[in-house]
Design an enzyme around this catalytic site. Structure first.
Site, mmCIF file in Angstrom:
data_model
loop_
_atom_site.group_PDB
_atom_site.id
_atom_site.type_symbol
_atom_site.label_atom_id
_atom_site.label_comp_id
_atom_site.label_asym_id
_atom_site.label_seq_id
_atom_site.Cartn_x
_atom_site.Cartn_y
_atom_site.Cartn_z
ATOM 1 N N CYS A 274 0.824 -1.205 0.000
ATOM 2 C CA CYS A 274 0.000 0.000 0.000
ATOM 3 C C CYS A 274 0.865 1.265 0.000
ATOM 4 C CB CYS A 274 -0.958 -0.070 1.178
ATOM 5 S SG CYS A 274 -2.493 0.766 0.849
ATOM 6 N N GLU B 59 -0.947 -8.400 5.530
ATOM 7 C CA GLU B 59 -0.659 -8.616 6.949
ATOM 8 C C GLU B 59 -1.921 -8.555 7.808
ATOM 9 O OE1 GLU B 59 -0.336 -5.876 5.333
ATOM 10 O OE2 GLU B 59 -0.746 -4.149 6.630
ATOM 11 N N HIS C 158 -3.295 -5.177 1.798
ATOM 12 C CA HIS C 158 -2.612 -5.424 3.073
ATOM 13 C C HIS C 158 -2.626 -6.913 3.407
ATOM 14 C CE1 HIS C 158 -2.193 -1.294 4.807
ATOM 15 N NE2 HIS C 158 -3.125 -1.032 3.903
HETATM 16 N N1 GLN Z 1 -3.831 6.265 0.996
HETATM 17 C C1 GLN Z 1 -2.523 6.003 1.535
HETATM 18 C C2 GLN Z 1 -1.452 6.819 0.831
HETATM 19 O O1 GLN Z 1 -1.726 7.474 -0.097
HETATM 20 C C3 GLN Z 1 -2.186 4.537 1.462
HETATM 21 C C4 GLN Z 1 -3.151 3.736 2.305
HETATM 22 C C5 GLN Z 1 -2.576 2.528 2.946
HETATM 23 O O2 GLN Z 1 -1.361 2.345 3.054
HETATM 24 N N2 GLN Z 1 -3.445 1.703 3.436
HETATM 25 O O3 GLN Z 1 -0.328 6.786 1.220
#
Ligand code: GLN
Length: 204
Positions: A84, A187, A185
């Site tokens: 992410c 995890e 994610h």
């Molecule tokens: N929206 C977050 C970003 O732009 C990422 C979201 C996440 O890591 N769950 O960094």
């Protein structure tokens, strides 16, 4: 390197790092947190870049002096699992933004790409080399495009996109040389297959 006990550094300046640590420890890795420059004096066989907020992480990395040394290690081939926000840190280009962060992954990523209504959702998709994997998305990015030499590991079903993307499949997992980058994610679910795949890459 001691392949029985790989030494995995987890970036722990912000975001969802503890969950990664628990899974990697359960899989037999030696895990340490990277919070400041001296943490990089240790042997490191693999790096985890967790989810969170990429703008905050990017700023902290620079303020703490971690940015250049970590970038150099990634560039030199250190295996990385990025989820992410971590994937956003790796991407060479962030859609609609001028600046990138490590820029070691030749791909364009879009932040918060699923819009407001689908800000968070859960699904299951095939991931290459692994099989069906539960995928939890939280204000997730996806890859708008990747270079030819980037391997696409997984795509979301078309129904997951917002209206702009309704009829397309989005790239949500890729591998480029030593870097695995995920929109979701892994995890946050009990499935440990992604982390095992990462530890295989570390051992290779
Ligand atoms: N929206 C977050 C970003 O732009 C990422 C979201 C996440 O890591 N769950 O960094």
């Amino acid at each position: 390197m001691n392949i029985d006990k790989p030494q995995i550094g987890v970036l722990a300046v912000q975001g969802a790092f503890i969950e990664h640590e628990r899974i990697l420890q359960a899989l037999g890795a030696d895990v340490f947190e990277i919070r400041q420059l001296r943490d990089l004096n240790r042997t490191i066989d693999g790096l985890v870049l967790p989810g969170g907020e990429s703008t905050v992480q990017g700023k902290l990395l620079r303020d703490l002096g971690l940015f250049e040394p970590l970038r150099a290690k990634i560039q030199a081939g250190l295996p990385v699992l990025a989820t992410c926000a971590g994937a956003i840190l790796l991407a060479e280009k962030i859609a609609g933004e001028r600046d990138a962060h490590f820029a070691t992954l030749p791909a364009i990523i879009r932040r918060n790409a699923y819009g407001r209504q689908l800000g968070s959702f859960f699904t299951e998709n095939e991931v290459a080399h692994i099989g069906k994997v539960p995928q939890t998305f939280i204000r997730a990015p996806f890859f708008e495009s990747v270079n030819d030499d980037v391997e696409i590991l997984s795509r979301t079903a078309s129904t997951n996109g917002n209206s702009d993307n309704a009829n397309t499949e989005q790239i949500v997992a890729v591998k480029y040389r030593n870097q695995i980058a995920l929109s979701f994610h892994p995890e946050l679910n009990s499935d440990t297959s992604i982390h095992r795949y990462f530890l295989d890459l570390v051992a290779a």
